[in-house]
Design a protein around this motif. Structure first.
Motif, mmCIF file in Angstrom:
data_model
loop_
_atom_site.group_PDB
_atom_site.id
_atom_site.type_symbol
_atom_site.label_atom_id
_atom_site.label_comp_id
_atom_site.label_asym_id
_atom_site.label_seq_id
_atom_site.Cartn_x
_atom_site.Cartn_y
_atom_site.Cartn_z
ATOM 1 N N LEU A 1 -31.635 -0.326 -5.045
ATOM 2 C CA LEU A 1 -31.485 -0.264 -6.497
ATOM 3 C C LEU A 1 -30.349 0.681 -6.886
ATOM 4 N N LEU A 2 -30.255 1.813 -6.178
ATOM 5 C CA LEU A 2 -29.207 2.792 -6.463
ATOM 6 C C LEU A 2 -27.831 2.194 -6.231
ATOM 7 N N GLU A 3 -27.673 1.477 -5.123
ATOM 8 C CA GLU A 3 -26.376 0.878 -4.820
ATOM 9 C C GLU A 3 -26.008 -0.197 -5.841
ATOM 10 N N ARG A 4 -26.988 -1.027 -6.225
ATOM 11 C CA ARG A 4 -26.697 -2.073 -7.216
ATOM 12 C C ARG A 4 -26.343 -1.467 -8.567
ATOM 13 N N ALA A 5 -27.044 -0.391 -8.935
ATOM 14 C CA ALA A 5 -26.748 0.252 -10.210
ATOM 15 C C ALA A 5 -25.355 0.852 -10.214
ATOM 16 N N GLU A 6 -24.955 1.468 -9.108
ATOM 17 C CA GLU A 6 -23.617 2.053 -9.043
ATOM 18 C C GLU A 6 -22.549 0.970 -9.103
ATOM 19 N N GLN A 7 -22.815 -0.165 -8.452
ATOM 20 C CA GLN A 7 -21.843 -1.254 -8.511
ATOM 21 C C GLN A 7 -21.708 -1.782 -9.935
ATOM 22 N N ALA A 8 -22.826 -1.828 -10.654
ATOM 23 C CA ALA A 8 -22.758 -2.281 -12.044
ATOM 24 C C ALA A 8 -21.976 -1.294 -12.892
ATOM 25 N N LYS A 9 -22.183 0.015 -12.653
ATOM 26 C CA LYS A 9 -21.471 1.008 -13.434
ATOM 27 C C LYS A 9 -19.984 0.984 -13.130
ATOM 28 N N ASP B 1 -35.410 10.369 -9.900
ATOM 29 C CA ASP B 1 -34.560 10.012 -11.042
ATOM 30 C C ASP B 1 -33.261 9.331 -10.612
ATOM 31 N N ALA B 2 -32.976 9.284 -9.304
ATOM 32 C CA ALA B 2 -31.647 8.855 -8.856
ATOM 33 C C ALA B 2 -31.312 7.434 -9.286
ATOM 34 N N THR B 3 -32.261 6.517 -9.167
ATOM 35 C CA THR B 3 -31.979 5.131 -9.542
ATOM 36 C C THR B 3 -31.715 5.008 -11.039
ATOM 37 N N ALA B 4 -32.533 5.681 -11.844
ATOM 38 C CA ALA B 4 -32.318 5.648 -13.289
ATOM 39 C C ALA B 4 -30.998 6.298 -13.669
ATOM 40 N N LEU B 5 -30.637 7.374 -12.984
ATOM 41 C CA LEU B 5 -29.366 8.036 -13.249
ATOM 42 C C LEU B 5 -28.198 7.099 -12.969
ATOM 43 N N ALA B 6 -28.288 6.376 -11.861
ATOM 44 C CA ALA B 6 -27.202 5.461 -11.500
ATOM 45 C C ALA B 6 -27.136 4.260 -12.424
ATOM 46 N N LEU B 7 -28.275 3.836 -12.951
ATOM 47 C CA LEU B 7 -28.329 2.642 -13.789
ATOM 48 C C LEU B 7 -27.941 2.926 -15.233
ATOM 49 N N ALA B 8 -28.040 4.177 -15.671
ATOM 50 C CA ALA B 8 -27.782 4.525 -17.061
ATOM 51 C C ALA B 8 -26.314 4.321 -17.424
ATOM 52 N N HIS B 9 -26.064 4.203 -18.721
ATOM 53 C CA HIS B 9 -24.694 4.095 -19.222
ATOM 54 C C HIS B 9 -23.895 5.325 -18.812
ATOM 55 N N VAL B 10 -24.508 6.499 -18.877
ATOM 56 C CA VAL B 10 -23.910 7.745 -18.401
ATOM 57 C C VAL B 10 -25.069 8.653 -18.004
#
Length: 798
Positions: free
Chosen positions: A410-418, A692-701
């Motif tokens: 999830l963390l990797e996918r969120a970072e790729q989206a950001k 919190d890491a996944t939510a942090l990576a998925l957030a707008h900032v």
């Protein structure tokens, strides 16, 4: 004998009144702190001095900012002994660790020398790039824990090394960028030497000038072809997607300049511009390398998350014995023995009659400040630490399919989206590219067809228009503002870790706040009670020294002078007992009908009345002020925590935060952020834990406060240093919004200025001198305007 127990404290040194940073970790000192920011740093400095390694403080290239080298309050919970492998039959063992906190060559030297000082260590080698430490010693495998404790006392965090960590350090794209930068820098310097001779050689003959042109082409063309590949590939991808980005503008400018320069070399014109093309590539590649380094932190975050489950486990055999096996070899259905103090590396359920329940510290993955009890049959999450008696675990998911691996994905996918966030510069490039190309093409056709010039002569003013409207001016418009704004925030205690963080922070409209470690200080403290007998506090603290429970630790901190009691027995899930003395829950101490008072311990000596010790996770002093400032800036807020209902409700009420949610799992936090984004909101996430890491990576900032875990900080766009506090968050928003306004002004000015300069290029008046004057004056005005982003605002919340 180990040297760990014979390090004498270093003699106190005279402290200069000008001392402002911790003598060990380099973190800024608070008022009243003479030389060290905490007791841990003072002990670490004494250890370094006792080992005779004071040269570390002179050798290190830069002090670790933000308390990177500050020793943790708790020793490493992982048992490293089973991870040590026998290298030879004469008792030599080896161990590989991942060391977090290595920031320079001096840190590597300190780690290696500190371990080499141990009499049984045969070798110790650390790698700065991969943070990998290999140590070998002659002796029992239990010494592995001593070495981990030694590094922890110095301020370094350690975890078992694994192939996942190695894969995270292998970055072929990053290495390709560095190679391209080296080629571009080498070529630019050499081409510049040749070009300078042409520029100043007014009496140079045509034959000599032609030789210089072809020498510059011989060096410049291969450099432009190879070093520009990262931009060319990105430009082609943009064209395939039918869009324009800044890399397309750069590629067109560089290739057109190279083509025109080659044309001038063929006809032996007065000037070529190979030097400008290669220098432009070198500067832009340097920025791309820095950008890549920032984004690489996301991949390291996923690797550190997976490191929680790397290592070996005790696999139960059919005959009842155990055998240490790597985590990767364990399959669903296997049975493990989880020792007291051991971290669960795999998901599973309690099995057998030897334990009716398990007591786990799940703060690393759930955010709960107190250990949780799990009954037999309940699912147990990987990453928790066994705080109670040993128990048998039936594995329900392999390492690659478990909860920690899912979080990492999830963390990797969120970072790729950001990373797909479109910067202001790329938005401007969509307008710049078609306009610049149209003007250049019109200029070429006008000279070639309208004025009867040769195609070589027509190419010069056409490309000159591209040079004057070169993306250099446009590209510097945003970075100049970012550099000033990032520097201003750094001086106020805010570290900006992502290239587009300020752009996203300026547009955030909703703040999602964690509780434990974010709004609160992250560790329980004993509440004062004037009616409490000090003797009872000392007696209870003496018992508490035998436990690792968070409330017991808090009790010890409240009475550090209490000596450790002997013969203390810990009853898992209940409390501590020594003779007639008891310290623990209300039921364990015989307190009838105790009200729900949250975090409370009871102490009873024999038949004497029980004494209550009440604790609270104290709110940060500036938490309420920060939340109020966010509201004044137009952001709505909500509290999202994995802690209990009572604690979360109290924190929300005391800080004035909007809606609150308790018992939120890491998946629930990520789902909430995703839901906000689906509603069109731009959430700002503030958190400090692994959960919190996944939510942090998925957030707008995303933002992590001082004291956050390494994983949370690497997943965040901004990090608040210790001296800044939460009040620096609204301050950062103000700076980010101002920076965005100035960046747009710079872009508008660059476009208008270039439009004014285009007629000179179209008319054929753009000699190298004119082009240099136009571009340099444009850049100067842009930089002067960017300096406004760093000025002190009248009020942080405006």
């Amino acid at each position: 004998m180990s040297s760990l127990g014979r390090i004498a404290p270093a003699p106190a040194e005279a402290v200069s009144p000008a001392t402002v940073a911790c003598a060990h970790c380099g973190a800024p000192l608070a008022p009243g702190q003479a030389r060290f920011c905490c007791v841990g740093c003072e002990a670490a400095h004494a250890l370094v001095s006792g080992l005779g390694l004071d040269a570390f403080y002179r050798r290190r290239e830069a002090a670790a900012s933000g308390g990177t080298l500050r020793p943790a309050a708790e020793p490493p919970a992982t048992d490293f002994a089973p991870l040590a492998r026998a290298e030879r039959e004469d008792g030599v063992h080896g161990l590989e660790l991942m060391v977090s906190g290595l920031t320079c060559g001096a840190c590597v030297w300190l780690v290696e020398q500190a371990l080499a000082a141990e009499p049984d260590v045969l070798r110790a080698r650390a790698s700065l790039s991969s943070r990998r430490l290999a140590v070998a010693w002659r002796g029992p495998n239990a010494r592995a824990n001593d070495f981990a404790a030694l590094l922890a006392r110095l301020g370094f965090r350690v975890a078992p090394w694994s192939p996942a960590c190695l894969r995270a350090t292998e970055d072929e794209e990053g290495r390709a960028l560095i190679r391209a930068l080296g080629i571009a820098a080498f070529g630019a310097m050499n081409v510049m030497l040749v070009s300078v001779a042409v520029w100043v050689g007014w009496d140079m003959g045509e034959a000599t000038r032609a030789a210089m042109h072809w020498l510059a082409a011989l060096i410049g063309l291969p450099v432009i072809a190879v070093a520009g590949l990262p931009f060319y590939r990105s430009a082609l991808d943009a064209l395939r997607a039918r869009r324009a980005n800044m890399d397309l503008a750069i590629s067109i400018g560089v290739l057109a300049t190279a083509a025109m320069s080659l044309s001038e070399a063929v006809r032996n014109g007065p000037y070529t511009w190979f030097d400008g093309a290669t220098a432009l590539l070198a500067l832009l590649l340097a920025g791309r390398v820095l950008d890549r380094a920032a984004r690489r932190k996301a991949r390291q975050a996923a690797a550190e998350l997976l490191a929680l489950q790397e290592g070996s486990v005790a696999l139960l055999q059919p005959d009842g014995t155990t055998r240490a096996v790597p985590v990767e070899r364990v399959r669903p259905g296997d049975r493990l023995l989880v020792a007291a103090g051991e971290r669960l590396r795999l998901d599973g359920v309690i099995e057998g009659t030897d334990a009716a329940e398990a007591l786990l510290d799940t703060s690393a993955t759930s955010g709960e400040s107190l250990p949780r009890r799990f009954a037999a049959g309940d699912p147990l999450p990987a990453g928790g630490v066994n705080m109670g008696a040993p128990f048998r675990l039936r594995v329900t998911a392999a390492a690659t399919d478990g909860s920690l691996a899912a979080l990492a994905r999830l963390l990797e996918r969120a970072e790729q989206a950001k990373s797909r966030f479109v910067s202001v510069a790329d938005k401007a490039a969509r307008l710049y590219v078609p306009v610049a190309l149209t003007v250049a093409l019109g200029t070429f056709l006008g000279w070639w067809a309208g004025l009867d010039a040769s195609w070589q002569e027509a190419l010069v003013p056409a490309v000159a228009a591209l040079i004057i409207t070169c993306p250099c001016a446009l590209a510097i418009a945003v970075p100049a503002v970012q550099v000033v704004a990032v520097g201003a925030l750094f001086r106020r205690g805010v570290l900006v870790a992502a290239p587009t963080a300020l752009e996203r922070l300026a547009t955030a409209d909703h703040a999602v706040l964690d509780k434990t470690g974010t709004l609160t200080e992250g560790r329980p403290v004993l509440l004062p009670d004037p009616a409490r007998d000090p003797a009872s506090l000392r007696a209870a603290a003496a018992l508490a020294r035998a436990s690792r429970h968070p409330l017991a630790r808090a009790l010890v901190r409240a009475c550090p002078e209490a000596a450790a009691a002997e013969g203390v027995q810990e009853i898992p899930g209940a409390g501590l007992r020594r003779g007639a003395e008891r310290l623990g829950s209300a039921a364990f101490c015989g307190v009838a009908a105790a009200p729900d008072e949250g975090m409370t311990l009871y102490y009873r000596a024999g038949s004497a009345p029980a004494v209550a010790f009440r604790f609270a996770d104290r709110l940060r002093e500036d938490a309420g002020e920060a939340v109020a400032a966010l509201h004044r800036l137009g952001l709505s807020t909500e509290l999202l925590s994995g802690d209990g209902t009572e604690a979360v409700e109290h924190a929300a009420r005391m800080t004035g935060t909007g809606p609150w949610t308790a018992h939120a799992s890491p998946e629930a936090k990520a789902a909430r952020i995703a839901a906000l984004r689906a509603q069109g909101r731009r959430p700002l996430m503030v958190g400090d834990g692994i959960n919190d890491a996944t939510a942090l990576a998925l957030a707008h900032v995303s933002v992590s406060p001082a004291g956050a875990t390494d994983l949370a900080q690497t997943a965040s766009d901004l990090v608040l240093r210790g001296e800044a506090g939460l009040a620096a968050l609204p301050a950062a928003i103000v700076v980010a919004r101002r920076a965005q306004r100035i960046a747009r002004q710079n872009i508008a000015f660059s476009l208008i200025y270039n439009v004014v300069a285009v007629p000179a290029a179209v008319a054929g008046l753009a000699t190298p001198l004119v082009a240099a004057a136009v571009m340099s004056s444009s850049s100067l005005i842009v930089i002067l305007n960017a300096l406004r982003a760093g000025r002190e605002p009248h009020a942080w919340t405006r």
